[in-house]
Design an enzyme around this catalytic site. Structure first.
Site, PDB file in Angstrom:
ATOM      1  N   ASP A 137     -11.810   0.614   6.060  1.00 27.09           N
ATOM      2  CA  ASP A 137     -12.365   1.387   7.185  1.00 27.09           C
ATOM      3  C   ASP A 137     -13.470   2.276   6.620  1.00 27.09           C
ATOM      4  OD1 ASP A 137     -10.104   0.796   9.324  1.00 27.09           O
ATOM      5  OD2 ASP A 137      -9.080   1.406   7.481  1.00 27.09           O
ATOM      6  N   GLU A 166       0.862  -1.183   0.000  1.00 30.65           N
ATOM      7  CA  GLU A 166       0.000   0.000   0.000  1.00 30.65           C
ATOM      8  C   GLU A 166       0.899   1.233   0.000  1.00 30.65           C
ATOM      9  OE1 GLU A 166      -3.639   1.984   2.633  1.00 30.65           O
ATOM     10  OE2 GLU A 166      -2.267   0.564   3.570  1.00 30.65           O
TER      11      GLU A 166
END
Length: 326
Positions: free
Chosen positions: A272, A193
């Site tokens: 999230d 990431e």
């Protein structure tokens, strides 16, 4: 898109907390949450590191097993509304009793009970994956791994690592992953990431994981992409998260379609969701709009996700029937 049955493999439980729940629990406990929320009531942060700080600030209100039971129920209600029929969520003993095994058991029991009730009421199945927090360091990771090893079973099915990819190296956490593996837990790790393709290579080599959380920057090394495809490594891709945090500037720049076209097993998750203003349905809508993904591709994604799930075969068989009949 809400009607399509979905399987989600990459969801942080605390990170999925509805802002209104965190605000209400803060008021109940008289906890100051200044700086956590924007004026419109959503979570407020400026970049990835600040996001981690706000995330941890929000967890201040989660102090008891009952708090985590309430959180679990609220998150599953949101997921079920989006058509999710099976979900794996990341749980951190650091936030649940300070990685004390005895306290962790109480938190885990509360979350599992809430999940069982939600399955009866809402038809959504949840399983847990313990994650150590990378920026908390290797020693704390060992305590989390011990919690995971002591409670491994039909409901707690995996072990992983999350947090700031720029802190330490995957190999620093090999002891914890070895402990979890010996307890029979399946393994995943956040990589690729922020750390680039080399972080994916290191996670696979040093931690011997079978899934990679995110992993999208593997696209910068096509030899690695081909290795992922050849070895069947599954990527838990969270496109909306990547775009919101600035890993990619826009949806059309995201590599999920290029990875899929080269044979990599990709899945879709929200990471999230309230932090990134997304849901599983919004992820699907953006993938349809940007890359032309249709119901056939989304069905393939759901089946790939279920194949990669860490739950037992009996649970997979039961969920597969829901994918067929929905």
């Amino acid at each position: 898109m809400k009607e399509l049955p979905k399987v989600e493999l990459h969801l942080h439980l605390e990170g999925a907390a509805p802002p209104e729940l965190i605000r209400r629990m803060g008021q109940e406990k008289s906890i100051n949450l200044t700086g956590v929320f924007a004026e419109d009531g959503t979570y407020k942060y400026t970049d990835f590191v600040h996001f981690l700080e706000v995330y941890e600030a929000a967890t201040q209100v989660l102090k008891t097993p009952d708090d985590y039971a309430r959180l679990t129920r609220a998150v599953l209600e949101e997921s079920a509304e989006q058509g999710v029929v099976y979900c794996e969520t990341f749980l951190s003993p650091d936030f649940c009793g300070g990685s004390d095994v005895g306290a962790w058991r109480e938190y885990l029991h509360a979350m599992q009970e809430a999940a069982d009730r939600a399955e009866r009421d809402l038809g959504i199945t949840l399983r847990g994956i313990v994650t150590c927090i990378r920026h908390f360091g290797p020693e704390k990771a060992k305590a989390s791994a011990l919690c995971a090893a002591e409670t491994a079973g039909d409901w707690l099915v995996g072990f992983g690592i999350a947090g700031d990819e720029n802190k330490g190296r995957p190999g620093d956490f090999a002891y914890s992953f070895d402990m979890a593996r010996e307890a029979g837990l399946r393994l995943t790790a956040h990589a690729g990431e922020w750390g680039g393709p080399q972080s994916v290579r290191e996670a696979l080599r040093d931690l011997k994981v079978e899934r990679i959380g995110h992993g999208v920057r593997a696209i910068e090394d096509l030899a690695l992409v081909d290795e992922l495809a050849e070895n069947g490594v599954v990527l838990e891709v969270c496109p909306g998260s990547n775009v919101t945090l600035g890993v990619y500037s826009k949806w059309s720049a995201h590599p999920i379609e290029r990875l899929r076209e080269r044979g990599v097993k990709v899945t879709v998750s929200t990471d999230d969701p309230p932090f990134f203003h997304t849901t599983m349905s919004r992820e699907y809508e953006a993938l349809n709009r940007t890359f032309g993904w249709d119901e056939e591709i989304f069905d393939q994604i759901a089946r790939t996700s279920l194949d990669a799930a860490f739950c037992d075969e009996a649970t997979k068989t039961r969920i597969a029937k829901r994918l067929e009949t929905s």
